[in-house]
Scaffold this motif. Sequence first.
Motif, PDB file in Angstrom:
ATOM      1  N   LEU A  94       1.417 120.773 -24.050  1.00  0.00           N
ATOM      2  CA  LEU A  94       1.961 119.570 -24.687  1.00  0.00           C
ATOM      3  C   LEU A  94       0.947 118.436 -24.762  1.00  0.00           C
ATOM      4  O   LEU A  94       1.289 117.337 -25.202  1.00  0.00           O
ATOM      5  CB  LEU A  94       3.191 119.093 -23.899  1.00  0.00           C
ATOM      6  CG  LEU A  94       4.376 120.068 -23.848  1.00  0.00           C
ATOM      7  CD1 LEU A  94       5.448 119.547 -22.902  1.00  0.00           C
ATOM      8  CD2 LEU A  94       4.952 120.294 -25.238  1.00  0.00           C
ATOM      9  N   SER A  95      -0.277 118.699 -24.333  1.00  0.00           N
ATOM     10  CA  SER A  95      -1.296 117.652 -24.308  1.00  0.00           C
ATOM     11  C   SER A  95      -1.653 117.194 -25.719  1.00  0.00           C
ATOM     12  O   SER A  95      -1.607 117.962 -26.685  1.00  0.00           O
ATOM     13  CB  SER A  95      -2.547 118.179 -23.593  1.00  0.00           C
ATOM     14  OG  SER A  95      -3.594 117.229 -23.658  1.00  0.00           O
ATOM     15  N   ASP A  96      -2.019 115.918 -25.824  1.00  0.00           N
ATOM     16  CA  ASP A  96      -2.486 115.380 -27.109  1.00  0.00           C
ATOM     17  C   ASP A  96      -3.920 115.789 -27.404  1.00  0.00           C
ATOM     18  O   ASP A  96      -4.374 115.656 -28.539  1.00  0.00           O
ATOM     19  CB  ASP A  96      -2.387 113.850 -27.091  1.00  0.00           C
ATOM     20  CG  ASP A  96      -0.947 113.375 -26.983  1.00  0.00           C
ATOM     21  OD1 ASP A  96      -0.040 114.116 -27.420  1.00  0.00           O
ATOM     22  OD2 ASP A  96      -0.728 112.265 -26.451  1.00  0.00           O
ATOM     23  N   GLN A  98      -6.738 118.406 -28.067  1.00  0.00           N
ATOM     24  CA  GLN A  98      -6.818 119.776 -28.567  1.00  0.00           C
ATOM     25  C   GLN A  98      -7.617 120.679 -27.635  1.00  0.00           C
ATOM     26  O   GLN A  98      -7.297 121.856 -27.489  1.00  0.00           O
ATOM     27  CB  GLN A  98      -7.445 119.779 -29.964  1.00  0.00           C
ATOM     28  CG  GLN A  98      -7.371 121.133 -30.662  1.00  0.00           C
ATOM     29  CD  GLN A  98      -7.849 121.055 -32.095  1.00  0.00           C
ATOM     30  OE1 GLN A  98      -8.318 120.004 -32.545  1.00  0.00           O
ATOM     31  NE2 GLN A  98      -7.747 122.151 -32.821  1.00  0.00           N
ATOM     32  N   TRP A  99      -8.635 120.143 -26.968  1.00  0.00           N
ATOM     33  CA  TRP A  99      -9.453 120.963 -26.088  1.00  0.00           C
ATOM     34  C   TRP A  99      -8.696 121.388 -24.830  1.00  0.00           C
ATOM     35  O   TRP A  99      -9.116 122.309 -24.122  1.00  0.00           O
ATOM     36  CB  TRP A  99     -10.723 120.206 -25.700  1.00  0.00           C
ATOM     37  CG  TRP A  99     -10.478 118.923 -24.945  1.00  0.00           C
ATOM     38  CD1 TRP A  99     -10.263 117.688 -25.466  1.00  0.00           C
ATOM     39  CD2 TRP A  99     -10.413 118.767 -23.527  1.00  0.00           C
ATOM     40  NE1 TRP A  99     -10.068 116.751 -24.478  1.00  0.00           N
ATOM     41  CE2 TRP A  99     -10.163 117.395 -23.262  1.00  0.00           C
ATOM     42  CE3 TRP A  99     -10.552 119.628 -22.442  1.00  0.00           C
ATOM     43  CZ2 TRP A  99     -10.041 116.886 -21.975  1.00  0.00           C
ATOM     44  CZ3 TRP A  99     -10.440 119.115 -21.158  1.00  0.00           C
ATOM     45  CH2 TRP A  99     -10.190 117.775 -20.932  1.00  0.00           C
ATOM     46  N   VAL A 100      -7.565 120.741 -24.549  1.00  0.00           N
ATOM     47  CA  VAL A 100      -6.681 121.161 -23.452  1.00  0.00           C
ATOM     48  C   VAL A 100      -5.565 122.051 -23.980  1.00  0.00           C
ATOM     49  O   VAL A 100      -5.240 123.094 -23.384  1.00  0.00           O
ATOM     50  CB  VAL A 100      -6.092 119.936 -22.734  1.00  0.00           C
ATOM     51  CG1 VAL A 100      -5.082 120.376 -21.673  1.00  0.00           C
ATOM     52  CG2 VAL A 100      -7.193 119.107 -22.104  1.00  0.00           C
ATOM     53  N   ARG A 101      -4.985 121.666 -25.103  1.00  0.00           N
ATOM     54  CA  ARG A 101      -3.818 122.363 -25.643  1.00  0.00           C
ATOM     55  C   ARG A 101      -4.150 123.771 -26.141  1.00  0.00           C
ATOM     56  O   ARG A 101      -3.422 124.725 -25.850  1.00  0.00           O
ATOM     57  CB  ARG A 101      -3.225 121.532 -26.783  1.00  0.00           C
ATOM     58  CG  ARG A 101      -1.941 122.108 -27.352  1.00  0.00           C
ATOM     59  CD  ARG A 101      -1.353 121.181 -28.409  1.00  0.00           C
ATOM     60  NE  ARG A 101      -2.224 121.042 -29.572  1.00  0.00           N
ATOM     61  CZ  ARG A 101      -2.948 119.953 -29.847  1.00  0.00           C
ATOM     62  NH1 ARG A 101      -2.889 118.912 -29.038  1.00  0.00           N
ATOM     63  NH2 ARG A 101      -3.708 119.898 -30.914  1.00  0.00           N
ATOM     64  N   VAL A 102      -5.251 123.937 -26.842  1.00  0.00           N
ATOM     65  CA  VAL A 102      -5.579 125.239 -27.444  1.00  0.00           C
ATOM     66  C   VAL A 102      -5.932 126.292 -26.396  1.00  0.00           C
ATOM     67  O   VAL A 102      -5.385 127.406 -26.432  1.00  0.00           O
ATOM     68  CB  VAL A 102      -6.713 125.069 -28.475  1.00  0.00           C
ATOM     69  CG1 VAL A 102      -7.188 126.434 -28.980  1.00  0.00           C
ATOM     70  CG2 VAL A 102      -6.224 124.217 -29.644  1.00  0.00           C
ATOM     71  N   ARG A 180       2.165 104.955 -18.266  1.00  0.00           N
ATOM     72  CA  ARG A 180       1.152 105.806 -18.885  1.00  0.00           C
ATOM     73  C   ARG A 180       1.725 107.195 -19.136  1.00  0.00           C
ATOM     74  O   ARG A 180       2.794 107.551 -18.622  1.00  0.00           O
ATOM     75  CB  ARG A 180      -0.083 105.889 -17.991  1.00  0.00           C
ATOM     76  CG  ARG A 180      -0.793 104.548 -17.816  1.00  0.00           C
ATOM     77  CD  ARG A 180      -2.094 104.741 -17.054  1.00  0.00           C
ATOM     78  NE  ARG A 180      -1.845 105.239 -15.705  1.00  0.00           N
ATOM     79  CZ  ARG A 180      -1.614 104.468 -14.665  1.00  0.00           C
ATOM     80  NH1 ARG A 180      -1.567 103.148 -14.812  1.00  0.00           N
ATOM     81  NH2 ARG A 180      -1.411 104.992 -13.461  1.00  0.00           N
ATOM     82  N   LYS A 181       0.995 108.013 -19.903  1.00  0.00           N
ATOM     83  CA  LYS A 181       1.496 109.344 -20.267  1.00  0.00           C
ATOM     84  C   LYS A 181       1.738 110.206 -19.031  1.00  0.00           C
ATOM     85  O   LYS A 181       2.739 110.930 -18.952  1.00  0.00           O
ATOM     86  CB  LYS A 181       0.505 110.041 -21.201  1.00  0.00           C
ATOM     87  CG  LYS A 181       0.411 109.398 -22.572  1.00  0.00           C
ATOM     88  CD  LYS A 181      -0.571 110.153 -23.459  1.00  0.00           C
ATOM     89  CE  LYS A 181      -0.664 109.498 -24.830  1.00  0.00           C
ATOM     90  NZ  LYS A 181      -1.634 110.208 -25.711  1.00  0.00           N
ATOM     91  N   GLY A 182       0.821 110.133 -18.087  1.00  0.00           N
ATOM     92  CA  GLY A 182       1.000 110.915 -16.864  1.00  0.00           C
ATOM     93  C   GLY A 182       2.225 110.481 -16.090  1.00  0.00           C
ATOM     94  O   GLY A 182       2.966 111.310 -15.536  1.00  0.00           O
ATOM     95  N   GLN A 183       2.461 109.172 -16.038  1.00  0.00           N
ATOM     96  CA  GLN A 183       3.640 108.661 -15.339  1.00  0.00           C
ATOM     97  C   GLN A 183       4.926 109.033 -16.077  1.00  0.00           C
ATOM     98  O   GLN A 183       5.940 109.348 -15.439  1.00  0.00           O
ATOM     99  CB  GLN A 183       3.528 107.143 -15.199  1.00  0.00           C
ATOM    100  CG  GLN A 183       2.413 106.684 -14.276  1.00  0.00           C
ATOM    101  CD  GLN A 183       2.281 105.177 -14.254  1.00  0.00           C
ATOM    102  OE1 GLN A 183       2.350 104.518 -15.301  1.00  0.00           O
ATOM    103  NE2 GLN A 183       2.109 104.615 -13.065  1.00  0.00           N
ATOM    104  N   VAL A 184       4.885 109.018 -17.394  1.00  0.00           N
ATOM    105  CA  VAL A 184       6.064 109.404 -18.167  1.00  0.00           C
ATOM    106  C   VAL A 184       6.434 110.861 -17.890  1.00  0.00           C
ATOM    107  O   VAL A 184       7.609 111.199 -17.675  1.00  0.00           O
ATOM    108  CB  VAL A 184       5.806 109.193 -19.677  1.00  0.00           C
ATOM    109  CG1 VAL A 184       6.950 109.774 -20.500  1.00  0.00           C
ATOM    110  CG2 VAL A 184       5.632 107.717 -19.981  1.00  0.00           C
ATOM    111  N   MET A 185       5.416 111.719 -17.855  1.00  0.00           N
ATOM    112  CA  MET A 185       5.673 113.136 -17.599  1.00  0.00           C
ATOM    113  C   MET A 185       6.186 113.350 -16.178  1.00  0.00           C
ATOM    114  O   MET A 185       7.147 114.099 -15.962  1.00  0.00           O
ATOM    115  CB  MET A 185       4.392 113.933 -17.832  1.00  0.00           C
ATOM    116  CG  MET A 185       4.539 115.431 -17.627  1.00  0.00           C
ATOM    117  SD  MET A 185       5.668 116.188 -18.817  1.00  0.00           S
ATOM    118  CE  MET A 185       4.715 115.984 -20.326  1.00  0.00           C
ATOM    119  N   ARG A 186       5.559 112.692 -15.222  1.00  0.00           N
ATOM    120  CA  ARG A 186       5.884 112.935 -13.808  1.00  0.00           C
ATOM    121  C   ARG A 186       7.182 112.263 -13.381  1.00  0.00           C
ATOM    122  O   ARG A 186       7.956 112.849 -12.611  1.00  0.00           O
ATOM    123  CB  ARG A 186       4.727 112.437 -12.934  1.00  0.00           C
ATOM    124  CG  ARG A 186       4.875 112.782 -11.470  1.00  0.00           C
ATOM    125  CD  ARG A 186       3.680 112.327 -10.664  1.00  0.00           C
ATOM    126  NE  ARG A 186       3.622 110.871 -10.513  1.00  0.00           N
ATOM    127  CZ  ARG A 186       2.784 110.088 -11.178  1.00  0.00           C
ATOM    128  NH1 ARG A 186       1.925 110.608 -12.037  1.00  0.00           N
ATOM    129  NH2 ARG A 186       2.776 108.780 -10.981  1.00  0.00           N
TER     130      ARG A 186
END
Length: 295
Positions: A94-96, A98-102, A180-186
């Motif tokens: 779900l990462s924004d 691409q080098w992590v998501r793919v 932040r995005k990490g806080q939203v996910m966690r």
Amino acid sequence: MSSVLYDAQGPRAKRRNVLFTVVFLVALAALLWWVISTLNDKGQLEWALWKPFFTGTEAWSTYIWPGLQNTLKAAVLAVVIALPLGAALGIARLSDHQWVRVPAAIVVEFFRSIPVLVLMIFGLALFAEYTDVSSDDRPLYAVVTGLVLYNASVLAEIVRSGILSLPKGQAEGAMAIGLRKGQVMRLILLPQAVTAMLPAIVSQLVVILKDTALGGAILTFPELLASANTMSGYYGANVIASYTVVAVIYIALNFALTSFASWLERRLRRAKKSTGAVLSADDVETADAGTVGKI
């Protein structure tokens, strides 16, 4: 009387359903009678074949308990590793970036497409060729490796779908207040998604427990099902008795796991319903007075 899901049955439908129920019960009783009579004719219900499981501890201490320990060891190790790994891969998909998501998507789709038995066989060959793991421990390592690679990929899809099933407003509202995005996910998404994902996760944990038997059938891993084969030969080819006892143990383990998961799901849902703060009458009056003062 009708409901949203179906119309109420009429007299003919009720009679037809009663008839189908009676026919099914009669057919089930006939099937059970045929199975029991066939086993009895083959001598599989003789007390001598079932006696080791009810009159002594040798069968349990020598065969069943060691096999059960190995089954639980492999299953627990696989679960402990596969759960966080699957969660990490699911979030990575779900990462924004691409080098992590793919790469995460490639790993998940690759290992999810390979049968778990093939992964176990490859794991056994790799441990034998490139590591110093002893021959006695290789089957355990191979079974755990195959279970982790396959089930982590499946769990990653469960995590990803569970997070995507949440309303977008959850993440948007959290980011609007500065998280932040990490806080939203966690803090926001994962706690809510866990309850929705729990039935699917538990189903996969049951699969992990049962798939340990593949190691005993192919890799000579001494788990519970493999011990039943050895035990039946020792006690005079009581195959039906041995595998029946083992099947009952598997059913009990899986029932205990699903029961615990159901209890945990109910507890999580109750906890979410009761997280709101309760205000006393004085607090409400103070809040109203403050609002009126501002107006």
